[in-house]
Scaffold this active site. Structure first.
Site, PDB file in Angstrom:
ATOM      1  N   ASP A  29      40.642  39.818  38.834  1.00  0.00           N
ATOM      2  CA  ASP A  29      41.521  41.029  38.263  1.00  0.00           C
ATOM      3  C   ASP A  29      40.852  41.829  39.766  1.00  0.00           C
ATOM      4  OD1 ASP A  29      42.038  42.684  36.093  1.00  0.00           O
ATOM      5  OD2 ASP A  29      41.206  43.696  38.283  1.00  0.00           O
ATOM      6  N   ILE A  30      42.131  42.317  40.073  1.00  0.00           N
ATOM      7  CA  ILE A  30      42.679  43.108  41.432  1.00  0.00           C
ATOM      8  C   ILE A  30      41.345  44.209  41.543  1.00  0.00           C
ATOM      9  CG2 ILE A  30      43.999  44.427  40.954  1.00  0.00           C
ATOM     10  CD1 ILE A  30      43.231  42.087  44.320  1.00  0.00           C
ATOM     11  N   GLU A  88      48.529  47.570  30.637  1.00  0.00           N
ATOM     12  CA  GLU A  88      49.094  47.401  32.006  1.00  0.00           C
ATOM     13  C   GLU A  88      50.205  46.344  32.235  1.00  0.00           C
ATOM     14  OE1 GLU A  88      46.117  48.142  34.403  1.00  0.00           O
ATOM     15  OE2 GLU A  88      47.204  47.411  36.180  1.00  0.00           O
ATOM     16  N   HIS A  93      47.245  38.130  28.762  1.00  0.00           N
ATOM     17  CA  HIS A  93      46.504  37.724  29.455  1.00  0.00           C
ATOM     18  C   HIS A  93      45.221  37.463  28.535  1.00  0.00           C
ATOM     19  CE1 HIS A  93      47.988  41.916  30.332  1.00  0.00           C
ATOM     20  NE2 HIS A  93      45.986  42.272  30.649  1.00  0.00           N
ATOM     21  N   HIS A  95      41.510  38.431  29.682  1.00  0.00           N
ATOM     22  CA  HIS A  95      39.964  39.010  30.456  1.00  0.00           C
ATOM     23  C   HIS A  95      38.989  38.039  30.454  1.00  0.00           C
ATOM     24  CE1 HIS A  95      41.756  42.576  31.841  1.00  0.00           C
ATOM     25  NE2 HIS A  95      42.871  42.776  31.126  1.00  0.00           N
TER      26      HIS A  95
END
Ligand code: 5GP
Length: 129
Positions: A29-30, A88, A93, A95
């Site tokens: 994750d960025i 978002e 996805h 996490h």
């Protein structure tokens, strides 16, 4: 239009890749909650987790488990937390978040990392796969 994660999977947008197989792609994750915060994404673009066909859902969880076990070996932490949100980015996805304390799962406090640190973390996790 393709989701941002489809663009990452296709290499149109760069990412710090952790692992990939025919159906799934895992990358850092960025804007991580904690060092090593990883996203696991099905290549098939589906918006919501429970809309995945059952076999793909089960395979996603199985692939995520492998990544989480590698993360536990690579990153000092109490355990790996799991969260699925998707508010978002409307492309499923999972996490996977290395946890030291409850706040680490809460998407409140973020960790700033240098590109070299992202690279090292992605390599360290993949090494254990
Ligand atoms: P959610 O959809 O689960 O609420 O959050 C989406 C997650 O994707 C966020 O944690 C955010 O930091 C991450 N994210 C959004 N855009 C990118 C991107 O371009 N690259 C990476 N690596 N992560 C992203």
């Amino acid at each position: 239009m393709s989701s941002i994660f489809t663009k990452i999977i296709n290499g149109e947008i760069p990412s710090y890749k952790v692992a990939e197989n025919d159906n799934f792609f895992a990358f850092l994750d960025i804007n991580p909650n904690a060092k090593g915060h990883t996203l696991v994404v099905p290549k098939k673009e589906v918006n919501k987790l429970f809309d995945l066909e059952e076999s793909l859902y089960n395979d996603l969880m199985s692939f995520s488990r492998k990544i989480a076990l590698a993360m536990e070996k690579a990153i000092p932490c109490e355990r790996i937390g799991v969260s699925v949100i998707g508010l978002e980015v409307p492309h499923v996805h999972v996490h996977l978040i290395p946890l030291q304390k409850m706040e680490d799962i809460q998407f409140i406090k973020k960790v700033k990392l240098l590109p070299e640190e992202f690279e090292e973390l992605a390599k360290a996790i993949s090494k254990h796969l």
